[in-house]
Design an enzyme around this catalytic site. Structure first.
Site, PDB file in Angstrom:
ATOM      1  N   ALA A  14       0.799  -1.233   0.000  1.00 17.60           N
ATOM      2  CA  ALA A  14       0.000   0.000   0.000  1.00 17.60           C
ATOM      3  C   ALA A  14       0.829   1.279   0.000  1.00 17.60           C
ATOM      4  CB  ALA A  14      -0.926  -0.018   1.210  1.00 17.60           C
ATOM      5  N   VAL A  64       4.885  -9.764   2.472  1.00 17.86           N
ATOM      6  CA  VAL A  64       3.821 -10.784   2.508  1.00 17.86           C
ATOM      7  C   VAL A  64       4.330 -12.200   2.243  1.00 17.86           C
ATOM      8  CG1 VAL A  64       1.955  -9.173   1.920  1.00 17.86           C
ATOM      9  CG2 VAL A  64       3.146 -10.388   0.071  1.00 17.86           C
ATOM     10  N   TYR A 156       3.059 -14.399 -14.092  1.00 17.09           N
ATOM     11  CA  TYR A 156       2.057 -13.417 -13.638  1.00 17.09           C
ATOM     12  C   TYR A 156       0.651 -13.957 -13.873  1.00 17.09           C
ATOM     13  CZ  TYR A 156      -0.057  -8.783 -12.922  1.00 17.09           C
ATOM     14  OH  TYR A 156      -0.801  -7.728 -12.451  1.00 17.09           O
TER      15      TYR A 156
HETATM   16  N1  LIG Z   1      -1.224  -1.458 -12.688  1.00 17.70           N
HETATM   17  C1  LIG Z   1      -1.936  -2.307 -13.373  1.00 17.70           C
HETATM   18  O1  LIG Z   1      -2.231  -2.074 -14.560  1.00 17.70           O
HETATM   19  C2  LIG Z   1      -2.454  -3.569 -12.746  1.00 17.70           C
HETATM   20  C3  LIG Z   1      -3.332  -4.349 -13.482  1.00 17.70           C
HETATM   21  C4  LIG Z   1      -3.835  -5.536 -12.926  1.00 17.70           C
HETATM   22  C5  LIG Z   1      -3.454  -5.902 -11.654  1.00 17.70           C
HETATM   23  N2  LIG Z   1      -2.571  -5.127 -10.943  1.00 17.70           N
HETATM   24  C6  LIG Z   1      -2.204  -5.587  -9.610  1.00 17.70           C
HETATM   25  O2  LIG Z   1      -2.441  -4.559  -8.667  1.00 17.70           O
HETATM   26  C7  LIG Z   1      -1.522  -4.674  -7.579  1.00 17.70           C
HETATM   27  C8  LIG Z   1      -0.835  -3.345  -7.351  1.00 17.70           C
HETATM   28  O3  LIG Z   1      -0.137  -2.977  -8.514  1.00 17.70           O
HETATM   29  P1  LIG Z   1       0.362  -1.481  -8.807  1.00 17.70           P
HETATM   30  O4  LIG Z   1       0.112  -1.231 -10.226  1.00 17.70           O
HETATM   31  O5  LIG Z   1      -0.147  -0.546  -7.790  1.00 17.70           O
HETATM   32  O6  LIG Z   1       1.953  -1.700  -8.631  1.00 17.70           O
HETATM   33  P2  LIG Z   1       3.047  -0.863  -7.843  1.00 17.70           P
HETATM   34  O7  LIG Z   1       4.350  -1.435  -8.246  1.00 17.70           O
HETATM   35  O8  LIG Z   1       2.824   0.600  -8.004  1.00 17.70           O
HETATM   36  O9  LIG Z   1       2.743  -1.211  -6.298  1.00 17.70           O
HETATM   37  C9  LIG Z   1       2.975  -2.489  -5.773  1.00 17.70           C
HETATM   38  C10 LIG Z   1       3.306  -2.359  -4.297  1.00 17.70           C
HETATM   39  O10 LIG Z   1       3.509  -3.680  -3.780  1.00 17.70           O
HETATM   40  C11 LIG Z   1       4.628  -3.647  -2.910  1.00 17.70           C
HETATM   41  N3  LIG Z   1       5.230  -4.981  -2.774  1.00 17.70           N
HETATM   42  C12 LIG Z   1       5.943  -5.675  -3.713  1.00 17.70           C
HETATM   43  N4  LIG Z   1       6.367  -6.829  -3.185  1.00 17.70           N
HETATM   44  C13 LIG Z   1       5.897  -6.885  -1.909  1.00 17.70           C
HETATM   45  C14 LIG Z   1       5.996  -7.836  -0.851  1.00 17.70           C
HETATM   46  N5  LIG Z   1       6.703  -8.966  -0.995  1.00 17.70           N
HETATM   47  N6  LIG Z   1       5.370  -7.572   0.313  1.00 17.70           N
HETATM   48  C15 LIG Z   1       4.677  -6.427   0.489  1.00 17.70           C
HETATM   49  N7  LIG Z   1       4.571  -5.469  -0.460  1.00 17.70           N
HETATM   50  C16 LIG Z   1       5.173  -5.705  -1.640  1.00 17.70           C
HETATM   51  C17 LIG Z   1       5.571  -2.650  -3.556  1.00 17.70           C
HETATM   52  O11 LIG Z   1       6.537  -2.167  -2.627  1.00 17.70           O
HETATM   53  C18 LIG Z   1       4.600  -1.574  -4.040  1.00 17.70           C
HETATM   54  O12 LIG Z   1       4.383  -0.584  -3.072  1.00 17.70           O
HETATM   55  C19 LIG Z   1      -0.587  -5.820  -7.947  1.00 17.70           C
HETATM   56  O13 LIG Z   1      -1.045  -7.012  -7.339  1.00 17.70           O
HETATM   57  C20 LIG Z   1      -0.733  -5.920  -9.453  1.00 17.70           C
HETATM   58  O14 LIG Z   1      -0.416  -7.203  -9.940  1.00 17.70           O
HETATM   59  C21 LIG Z   1      -2.076  -3.979 -11.461  1.00 17.70           C
END
Ligand SMILES: NC(=O)c1ccc[n+]([C@@H]2O[C@H](COP(=O)([O-])OP(=O)(O)OC[C@H]3O[C@@H](n4cnc5c(N)ncnc54)[C@H](O)[C@@H]3O)[C@@H](O)[C@H]2O)c1
Length: 264
Positions: A14, A64, A156
């Site tokens: 978050a 996590v 993924y």
């Molecule tokens: N951005 C997109 O287009 C998109 C689309 C579909 C799904 N998602 C999913 O949404 C979620 C968030 O993505 P986002 O775009 O905000 O990415 P982002 O990279 O901006 O944020 C991801 C966050 O997860 C944290 N993180 C990574 N590994 C971690 C761990 N082991 N433990 C705790 N925190 C951890 C990171 O530090 C980061 O703050 C992800 O699960 C991603 O797969 C994103």
């Protein structure tokens, strides 16, 4: 009276991006939000920003992938807040693209460890308390990649498909405790995760999206907030696609667009 007044939420991953936007939305609706992430500095900054806009939040550093750390963090949150109403399993990475036969085992394991094991550990730790209070909203972050199987991203896609399996099964396991478990499937959303894709294909993706734009963090946060609220009380084991209609478009639409007079 706000929708989530008196409720406690935990959001993983978050510190930034979608997770941060979900925290902002939930706190705007009155929830106390526990911002958790592996990144301490960015996570603390998120909490500071929530405080500045009048919300209630605190930060805990959490990887996590570490099952013991998940248990001690969730226990600490319950001790401090006295309830856990909402869990958003959002933490994730995209991994590096590679054809499946050339993908390293380490990369494969790490992707599944964060998305699948991480979601499982957090769900299990939070469900323990949600069962005691006979109420809970769990939201797991899947992806449109679980429908469209993005080429080069076997790890993924496999992780996001698995999250749907986890969602549907736990929805049944926990239903009698008034705990709902649902998933979100965002399409391409503007965040750090999609920087490199948008750098080369933003125009093409917008043009192929019926609603004509790239999704924002707020678009996903709005859907998450609905699933997190009492309004979604009769929904469990489902997933909401947040993609502006992107998945519906195919090559035939381009043909039809040329054939159909523009006045229709
Ligand atoms: N951005 C997109 O287009 C998109 C689309 C579909 C799904 N998602 C999913 O949404 C979620 C968030 O993505 P986002 O775009 O905000 O990415 P982002 O990279 O901006 O944020 C991801 C966050 O997860 C944290 N993180 C990574 N590994 C971690 C761990 N082991 N433990 C705790 N925190 C951890 C990171 O530090 C980061 O703050 C992800 O699960 C991603 O797969 C994103």
């Amino acid at each position: 009276m706000k929708k989530l007044d008196g409720q406690t939420a935990i959001v993983t991953g978050a510190a930034r991006g979608i997770g941060k936007a979900i925290c902002e939305k939930l706190s705007g609706e009155g929830a106390f939000v526990w911002v958790t992430d592996i990144q301490k500095d960015e996570g603390e900054k998120t909490v500071q920003e929530i405080h500045e806009s009048g919300g209630k939040a605190d930060f805990l550093q959490l990887d996590v992938r570490d099952a013991d750390q998940v248990i001690s963090t969730v226990d600490l949150i319950y001790k401090s807040s006295g309830r856990i109403d909402i869990l958003v399993n959002n933490a994730g990475i995209s991994g590096n693209p590679a054809p499946v036969d050339l993908m390293s085992n380490e990369e494969w394991k790490d992707l599944l460890d964060i998305h699948v094991n991480g979601s499982f550990y957090c769900l299990k730790a939070a469900a323990k308390y949600m069962k005691m209070q006979n109420y809970g909203r769990i939201i797991n972050m899947s992806s449109l990649a679980s429908e469209t199987s993005l080429q080069g991203f076997a790890h993924y896609a496999a992780a996001k498909y698995a999250i749907l399996g986890l969602t549907e099964t736990s929805a049944k396991d926990l239903a009698s405790y008034n705990i709902t478990v649902n998933a979100l499937k965002p399409g391409i959303i503007r965040s750090t995760l999609t920087d490199s894709i948008l750098a080369v294909a933003e125009e093409r993706i917008s043009a192929s999206t019926p609603l004509g734009k790239i999704g924002s963090l707020e678009d996903v946060a709005n859907a998450a907030c609905f699933l997190a609220s009492p309004d979604s009380r009769f929904l469990t084991g489902i997933s909401i696609i947040v993609d502006g209609g992107f998945r519906l478009v195919n090559e035939m639409d381009k043909v039809m667009n040329e054939m159909i007079p523009s006045s229709i």
